[in-house]
Enzyme design. Sequence first.
Site, short mmCIF file in Angstrom:
data_model
loop_
_atom_site.label_atom_id
_atom_site.label_comp_id
_atom_site.label_asym_id
_atom_site.label_seq_id
_atom_site.Cartn_x
_atom_site.Cartn_y
_atom_site.Cartn_z
N HIS A 67 0.86 -1.18 0.00
CA HIS A 67 0.00 0.00 0.00
C HIS A 67 0.90 1.24 0.00
CE1 HIS A 67 -3.11 -2.84 1.91
NE2 HIS A 67 -3.38 -2.68 0.64
N GLU A 70 1.68 3.78 3.06
CA GLU A 70 2.07 3.25 4.37
C GLU A 70 3.58 3.41 4.53
OE1 GLU A 70 -1.81 0.34 4.36
OE2 GLU A 70 0.17 -0.59 4.56
N HIS A 164 3.11 -3.31 6.89
CA HIS A 164 2.04 -2.34 6.62
C HIS A 164 1.87 -1.39 7.80
CE1 HIS A 164 -0.04 -4.43 3.17
NE2 HIS A 164 0.78 -5.38 3.58
N GLU A 228 1.22 -5.23 10.85
CA GLU A 228 0.70 -3.86 10.96
C GLU A 228 1.50 -3.14 12.04
OE1 GLU A 228 -1.59 -2.59 9.03
OE2 GLU A 228 -2.57 -4.34 8.13
#
Length: 348
Positions: A67, A70, A164, A228
């Site tokens: 992404h 990010e 991420h 994450e």
Amino acid sequence: MSHHAPTLSTDFLQFTLAQPKTIAEPFSFSISNHTDVSVWDTGVIVFEPRGWPTEEVHNIVLSSAIHGNETAPIEICNQLITDLLTGKLVTSQRLLFLFGNPPAINNGTRFIEENLNRLFSGAHSVGDGLINAERVRAKKLEHYVERFFLEGHPDAQRWHYDLHTAIRGSKHEKFAIYPYRHGKAYSGEQLMFLAACGIETVLFHHEPTTTFSYYSSHQHHAHAFTIELGKVMPMGHNDMTRFIALKQMLTRLISGKDLQLAPFSEAGLHLYQVHRSVNKQADDFEFTFANDVENFTAFPKGYVLAKEAGQAIKVNEPNETIVFPNANVPVGQRTVLCLIPATNYRVE
Ligand SMILES: [Zn+2]
């Protein structure tokens, strides 16, 4: 190579963003006779210690910018790459770094046309096929990961950490998603390594997905995770002190130092399993909680989580913990995952 082409000095991110779609041609060089470096494509760089790979040499993939907005993972990886290129860090492992979606990094957006992390395990070629740049890139990234693992020693460990940051806040700032294992045990060493990186919360996924980490886990039997690392921030605005433990552990791993991991213990870890996935049945689906509710918020039994078509969707366990709520999906798709503490899981 054209004399106008950018040259790679020590900033691979800058090199990548100057030619986000492709490079003129792949190239290789070496660092001080100890490390071979190969640039396979834009955002794709391999570091290999000299000599034939042995069983002891791990094959490690670190991907970021699947992404594009990010940024923290991009900055962490680029720092490691710079340390490797300058010789400050010397690798004992085979390393593949991937900046997943360079045009989206330049654009400052999650993606250009389609969410890249829904396009793996062949999804890029399903339906309308390779109709956009993300689909083409997903297919290439699969190929690079496959090539990288196949060029390593067949019995050596394969790791893939897909890094991420999340759109919403989280009760647990950092967490990992352990892709569906098809009944195989979880790796205690990996869980303890993640904890040492400051990632103490792990969600055991319950079904196959089209994410990058599931692809490496399922297709290549890698220890693979979607990780994450906190909330999305603009490039240069990340508080890098939040990633000190992660960077230290990755540096130890890369340089081949003893990881000094404790034996597996669930004390201090937050391990969750999926209790249910709530799918949208009607267009008027709406959550009862605020839009900015954090991931890993728990709700008591009987609490009305959402309403649709005149029906209430209630919490049906003593505590259900939610992640990734999103009411704006087509009917039939997932609106939220409801978690409960993991039980009866197998660790080796
Ligand atoms: Zn992401």
